[in-house]
Design a protein around this motif. Sequence first.
Motif, mmCIF file in Angstrom:
data_model
loop_
_atom_site.group_PDB
_atom_site.id
_atom_site.type_symbol
_atom_site.label_atom_id
_atom_site.label_comp_id
_atom_site.label_asym_id
_atom_site.label_seq_id
_atom_site.Cartn_x
_atom_site.Cartn_y
_atom_site.Cartn_z
ATOM 1 N N PHE A 163 0.427 0.558 20.259
ATOM 2 C CA PHE A 163 0.102 -0.078 19.257
ATOM 3 C C PHE A 163 -1.140 0.340 18.419
ATOM 4 O O PHE A 163 -1.524 0.308 17.252
ATOM 5 N N ARG A 164 -2.079 1.204 19.179
ATOM 6 C CA ARG A 164 -2.957 1.903 18.849
ATOM 7 C C ARG A 164 -2.566 2.836 17.485
ATOM 8 O O ARG A 164 -3.231 3.096 16.447
ATOM 9 N N ARG A 165 -1.566 3.621 17.973
ATOM 10 C CA ARG A 165 -0.932 4.584 16.881
ATOM 11 C C ARG A 165 -0.464 3.674 15.535
ATOM 12 O O ARG A 165 -0.800 4.338 14.450
ATOM 13 N N ALA A 166 -0.054 2.719 15.792
ATOM 14 C CA ALA A 166 0.337 1.845 14.454
ATOM 15 C C ALA A 166 -1.078 1.456 13.693
ATOM 16 O O ALA A 166 -0.813 1.553 12.478
ATOM 17 N N GLU A 167 -1.665 1.045 14.532
ATOM 18 C CA GLU A 167 -3.109 0.662 13.801
ATOM 19 C C GLU A 167 -3.583 1.818 13.064
ATOM 20 O O GLU A 167 -4.069 1.773 11.866
ATOM 21 N N ILE A 168 -3.479 3.093 13.660
ATOM 22 C CA ILE A 168 -4.282 4.352 13.174
ATOM 23 C C ILE A 168 -3.344 4.571 11.687
ATOM 24 O O ILE A 168 -3.896 4.950 10.980
ATOM 25 N N ARG A 169 -2.059 4.489 12.231
ATOM 26 C CA ARG A 169 -1.044 4.777 10.636
ATOM 27 C C ARG A 169 -1.417 3.896 9.628
ATOM 28 O O ARG A 169 -1.439 4.586 8.515
ATOM 29 N N PHE A 170 -1.695 2.710 9.939
ATOM 30 C CA PHE A 170 -1.841 1.791 8.883
ATOM 31 C C PHE A 170 -3.313 2.216 8.008
ATOM 32 O O PHE A 170 -3.277 2.251 6.970
ATOM 33 N N VAL A 215 4.309 1.330 2.249
ATOM 34 C CA VAL A 215 4.265 2.404 3.207
ATOM 35 C C VAL A 215 3.500 1.867 4.604
ATOM 36 O O VAL A 215 3.910 2.099 5.750
ATOM 37 N N SER A 216 2.190 1.201 4.524
ATOM 38 C CA SER A 216 1.448 0.851 5.521
ATOM 39 C C SER A 216 2.216 -0.130 6.159
ATOM 40 O O SER A 216 2.209 -0.464 7.278
ATOM 41 N N GLY A 217 2.826 -0.927 5.274
ATOM 42 C CA GLY A 217 3.684 -2.113 5.990
ATOM 43 C C GLY A 217 4.960 -1.577 6.948
ATOM 44 O O GLY A 217 4.853 -2.007 8.265
ATOM 45 N N ARG A 218 5.619 -0.415 6.556
ATOM 46 C CA ARG A 218 6.571 -0.090 7.149
ATOM 47 C C ARG A 218 6.061 0.570 8.360
ATOM 48 O O ARG A 218 6.907 0.304 9.470
ATOM 49 N N VAL A 219 5.135 1.523 8.319
ATOM 50 C CA VAL A 219 4.828 2.373 9.525
ATOM 51 C C VAL A 219 3.789 1.703 10.184
ATOM 52 O O VAL A 219 3.411 2.111 11.518
#
Length: 240
Positions: A163-170, A215-219
Amino acid sequence: MTSPAATVTAPVADTPAATAPRAPRKALLDSMMPLLVDVGVPLVSYYALKAAGLSTFAALAWSSVLPAVRTVWGVVRERRLNGLAALMVTVNAVSLLTSLLVGDPRLMLAKDSGVSSVIGLVILVSALKGQPMMSDGVRPMLVKGDAAKDTAWQRLSAHSAAFRRAEIRFSAVWGAALLGECVVRAVGAYTVPVETMVWLGTVIMVATMVFAFMVSGRVGAVPMQRMIAEEAEKAARSAR
């Protein structure tokens, strides 16, 4: 964000969650409204002021004041100033003052790319440091006021590496997109005719926003939403 919930399987009817598809759309509209105001009002104001006889520089200057006033008023009205809002107010004020002192219409155009670069860099650095600045903005869209989902967010943010990785990617996507926009608009400010760049700069900004939303939505947002739903469902099963 691009409505990330739209890509998730719809909930079963006759439940409170059945109205969920409408919630992210409303949240998207609410989050986009300030952007639409900041884009549309200066553009219309510029051409209106030019038609009224003001010089290119004066029209740019006065049309740039309106978004800054709106931002400050929003802060005063809500009586709170988060980090991103403070950054935007400060950068806008400094860049506007600098360009007014210099009196160069191309610098007036370039200052917008300066705003994007500073904000984009801060967002990107926050992601690289593991403290993604954009999380506060996407959280209301994903939890939709649901207490169970909000609790799930808190648990996942504290204990889930995925989850933290997804936050960071966003946040990283938004930071990188804004920096890219900065480069393109800065080059255009000094190579494209001013009259053309006034509307072309808006096109570049909107295209950047659309790209970042998608992009931020997808990743980021979609994986986060999926994990939140799974965590909330797991908690609900455990409570039975």
